[in-house]
Design a protein around this motif. Sequence first.
Motif, PDB file in Angstrom:
ATOM      1  N   ALA A 187       0.589  -3.724   0.593  1.00 40.89           N
ATOM      2  CA  ALA A 187       0.778  -5.199   0.596  1.00 40.89           C
ATOM      3  C   ALA A 187       1.799  -5.578   2.242  1.00 40.89           C
ATOM      4  O   ALA A 187       2.351  -4.724   2.527  1.00 40.89           O
ATOM      5  CB  ALA A 187       1.604  -5.872  -0.326  1.00 40.89           C
ATOM      6  N   PRO A 188       1.181  -6.663   2.722  1.00 40.75           N
ATOM      7  CA  PRO A 188       1.884  -6.870   3.983  1.00 40.75           C
ATOM      8  C   PRO A 188       3.548  -7.097   3.799  1.00 40.75           C
ATOM      9  O   PRO A 188       4.394  -7.073   4.928  1.00 40.75           O
ATOM     10  CB  PRO A 188       1.322  -8.001   4.631  1.00 40.75           C
ATOM     11  CG  PRO A 188       0.685  -8.841   3.340  1.00 40.75           C
ATOM     12  CD  PRO A 188       0.236  -7.720   2.540  1.00 40.75           C
ATOM     13  N   ASP A 189       3.723  -7.657   2.827  1.00 42.87           N
ATOM     14  CA  ASP A 189       5.140  -8.020   2.425  1.00 42.87           C
ATOM     15  C   ASP A 189       5.945  -7.150   1.494  1.00 42.87           C
ATOM     16  O   ASP A 189       6.902  -7.331   0.781  1.00 42.87           O
ATOM     17  CB  ASP A 189       5.302  -9.476   1.832  1.00 42.87           C
ATOM     18  CG  ASP A 189       4.246  -9.484   0.625  1.00 42.87           C
ATOM     19  OD1 ASP A 189       3.598  -8.750   0.315  1.00 42.87           O
ATOM     20  OD2 ASP A 189       4.412 -10.588  -0.269  1.00 42.87           O
ATOM     21  N   ARG A 240       2.136  -9.697  -2.310  1.00 45.97           N
ATOM     22  CA  ARG A 240       0.840 -10.312  -2.093  1.00 45.97           C
ATOM     23  C   ARG A 240      -0.283  -9.686  -2.563  1.00 45.97           C
ATOM     24  O   ARG A 240      -0.423  -8.497  -2.050  1.00 45.97           O
ATOM     25  CB  ARG A 240       0.628 -11.231  -0.996  1.00 45.97           C
ATOM     26  CG  ARG A 240       1.810 -12.224  -0.786  1.00 45.97           C
ATOM     27  CD  ARG A 240       1.602 -12.944   0.510  1.00 45.97           C
ATOM     28  NE  ARG A 240       0.314 -13.718   0.678  1.00 45.97           N
ATOM     29  CZ  ARG A 240       0.318 -14.090   2.051  1.00 45.97           C
ATOM     30  NH1 ARG A 240       0.558 -13.976   3.084  1.00 45.97           N
ATOM     31  NH2 ARG A 240      -1.110 -14.751   1.876  1.00 45.97           N
ATOM     32  N   THR A 241      -1.412  -9.952  -3.217  1.00 46.55           N
ATOM     33  CA  THR A 241      -2.279  -9.158  -3.444  1.00 46.55           C
ATOM     34  C   THR A 241      -3.550  -9.314  -2.534  1.00 46.55           C
ATOM     35  O   THR A 241      -3.577  -9.915  -1.792  1.00 46.55           O
ATOM     36  CB  THR A 241      -3.035  -9.430  -4.834  1.00 46.55           C
ATOM     37  OG1 THR A 241      -3.571 -10.858  -4.936  1.00 46.55           O
ATOM     38  CG2 THR A 241      -1.994  -9.135  -6.255  1.00 46.55           C
ATOM     39  N   PRO A 279      -1.601   4.123   6.054  1.00 48.42           N
ATOM     40  CA  PRO A 279      -1.363   5.203   6.138  1.00 48.42           C
ATOM     41  C   PRO A 279       0.092   5.461   5.349  1.00 48.42           C
ATOM     42  O   PRO A 279      -0.015   6.696   4.569  1.00 48.42           O
ATOM     43  CB  PRO A 279      -0.908   5.697   7.790  1.00 48.42           C
ATOM     44  CG  PRO A 279      -0.743   4.368   8.357  1.00 48.42           C
ATOM     45  CD  PRO A 279      -1.767   3.535   7.468  1.00 48.42           C
ATOM     46  N   LYS A 280       0.932   4.690   5.049  1.00 50.36           N
ATOM     47  CA  LYS A 280       2.020   4.795   4.402  1.00 50.36           C
ATOM     48  C   LYS A 280       1.829   4.880   2.838  1.00 50.36           C
ATOM     49  O   LYS A 280       2.225   5.564   2.044  1.00 50.36           O
ATOM     50  CB  LYS A 280       3.098   3.731   4.501  1.00 50.36           C
ATOM     51  CG  LYS A 280       4.149   4.299   5.617  1.00 50.36           C
ATOM     52  CD  LYS A 280       5.150   2.893   5.821  1.00 50.36           C
ATOM     53  CE  LYS A 280       5.805   2.216   4.399  1.00 50.36           C
ATOM     54  NZ  LYS A 280       6.786   1.179   4.600  1.00 50.36           N
ATOM     55  N   ALA A 281       0.733   4.049   2.079  1.00 51.78           N
ATOM     56  CA  ALA A 281       0.454   3.934   1.049  1.00 51.78           C
ATOM     57  C   ALA A 281      -0.439   5.306   0.742  1.00 51.78           C
ATOM     58  O   ALA A 281      -0.264   5.676  -0.363  1.00 51.78           O
ATOM     59  CB  ALA A 281      -0.538   2.799   0.464  1.00 51.78           C
ATOM     60  N   ALA A 282      -1.383   5.793   1.613  1.00 49.44           N
ATOM     61  CA  ALA A 282      -2.099   6.836   1.624  1.00 49.44           C
ATOM     62  C   ALA A 282      -1.211   8.065   1.178  1.00 49.44           C
ATOM     63  O   ALA A 282      -1.302   8.880   0.354  1.00 49.44           O
ATOM     64  CB  ALA A 282      -2.957   7.088   2.705  1.00 49.44           C
ATOM     65  N   ALA A 283      -0.138   8.261   2.089  1.00 47.69           N
ATOM     66  CA  ALA A 283       0.747   9.160   2.177  1.00 47.69           C
ATOM     67  C   ALA A 283       1.480   9.313   0.647  1.00 47.69           C
ATOM     68  O   ALA A 283       1.478  10.563   0.052  1.00 47.69           O
ATOM     69  CB  ALA A 283       1.544   9.079   2.984  1.00 47.69           C
ATOM     70  N   ARG A 284       1.911   8.028   0.108  1.00 44.81           N
ATOM     71  CA  ARG A 284       2.551   8.241  -1.058  1.00 44.81           C
ATOM     72  C   ARG A 284       1.535   8.954  -2.382  1.00 44.81           C
ATOM     73  O   ARG A 284       2.194   9.489  -3.244  1.00 44.81           O
ATOM     74  CB  ARG A 284       3.116   6.726  -1.430  1.00 44.81           C
ATOM     75  CG  ARG A 284       4.300   6.449  -0.690  1.00 44.81           C
ATOM     76  CD  ARG A 284       4.931   5.333  -1.111  1.00 44.81           C
ATOM     77  NE  ARG A 284       6.293   4.705  -0.245  1.00 44.81           N
ATOM     78  CZ  ARG A 284       7.476   4.849  -0.691  1.00 44.81           C
ATOM     79  NH1 ARG A 284       7.657   4.848  -2.080  1.00 44.81           N
ATOM     80  NH2 ARG A 284       8.526   4.497   0.067  1.00 44.81           N
ATOM     81  N   LEU A 285       0.361   8.106  -2.062  1.00 48.52           N
ATOM     82  CA  LEU A 285      -0.394   8.458  -3.451  1.00 48.52           C
ATOM     83  C   LEU A 285      -0.807   9.671  -3.271  1.00 48.52           C
ATOM     84  O   LEU A 285      -1.244  10.578  -4.350  1.00 48.52           O
ATOM     85  CB  LEU A 285      -1.710   7.427  -3.189  1.00 48.52           C
ATOM     86  CG  LEU A 285      -1.314   5.867  -3.509  1.00 48.52           C
ATOM     87  CD1 LEU A 285      -2.557   5.078  -3.262  1.00 48.52           C
ATOM     88  CD2 LEU A 285      -1.022   5.717  -5.015  1.00 48.52           C
ATOM     89  N   GLU A 286      -1.093  10.423  -1.876  1.00 50.15           N
ATOM     90  CA  GLU A 286      -1.410  11.841  -1.889  1.00 50.15           C
ATOM     91  C   GLU A 286      -0.325  12.777  -2.386  1.00 50.15           C
ATOM     92  O   GLU A 286      -0.493  13.573  -3.138  1.00 50.15           O
ATOM     93  CB  GLU A 286      -1.639  12.440  -0.327  1.00 50.15           C
ATOM     94  CG  GLU A 286      -3.060  11.801   0.104  1.00 50.15           C
ATOM     95  CD  GLU A 286      -3.333  11.515   1.639  1.00 50.15           C
ATOM     96  OE1 GLU A 286      -2.240  12.210   2.449  1.00 50.15           O
ATOM     97  OE2 GLU A 286      -4.271  10.882   2.007  1.00 50.15           O
TER      98      GLU A 286
END
Length: 351
Positions: A187-189, A240-241, A279-286
């Motif tokens: 999310a942007p926020d 925000r979704t 990339p931040k979301a991807a790193a957490r999920l990985e």
Amino acid sequence: MSEHHAAPVTVLDTLPSRVLVGPGARHRIPGEIERLGARRVLLVATGSARAAADELAGALGPRLATRFDGAVVHTPVAVTGRAMEVVGRTAADAVVAIGGGSAVGLAKALSARTGMPQVAVPTTYAGSEVAPVLGETENGVKTTRHDLALTPGTVVYDPELTLTMPAGLTLTSSLNALAHAVEALWAPDATALSDALATEASDGILDALPHVLADLTALRGRERLQESAWLAGLCLARTRTGLHHQLAHVLGGMFDLPHAELHAMLLAHVMAFNLPSAPKAAARLERITGGDPVEVVGRLAAGHDGPTTLRALGVPRDALRAVAERVADRPYPNPRPPETEAVTRLLHSAW
């Protein structure tokens, strides 16, 4: 003091709600009604929660004004109108919702129109019971509004009420909850708080779900799923979704599709679309999955014994472009711009 701030100041409204958590928490509901000073309770239940609603009706005794069992998916305004007539006829002064998102949504709609307090007793992993969001449908269009006053004042999480959830619903409802957390990560926020909630929720769901699917009556696993879904629901309230929820809203509104199944089948496709741009979301999920999150979620979704494609849900292939155009026309904030061509391709892969 320096006038130079590196980042804008974030202001968070944290929600005032009372949450009861743990096996047997449902037995505390009559006491909560007393605490609210309510005398005439409208009990809203979905069909799947009938046994739990029967038990609760007995426990409420003379405080039960009446029951309304007509809650349906996407909270149609016409159904809310019928329930409002019941409220008027019985002079109900509080509403208790027990069941899935349909019951919780109807209770929110009634509270929004009357101001009466609500107690939410979720029996699935929808998460809407802690979100200040109400989506209502009229003439095939779903309108969503955000207002802190919509959030139920009391939420009761009793994992014993989830033990009767069949495998299919356990899977799709869990992936629906996971979608709230995953979208919060890109999310942007996003904030430190939403990142913490979303990370713990994703970890809990992806860790507990395989165990629960292997043994549907595993109370400890059910407890972890429910707690994770609660945290994922809190993400809905704080960020925000994006594209995932927008696709679910557009498709759900246009074709009247089952909410959880739709979320479950779309999630891996939207993750494949967005994660390269997040990339931040991807790193957490990985880190959580110890591998490729798209593959892990896709494999879970493919294990559903019901429809796993838009085609199987009855969405006509020639409507996909119109859906993509509607999304591209008024996009929700998303890490990758949802252009018509790219979203059409995503929908074809989900079809």
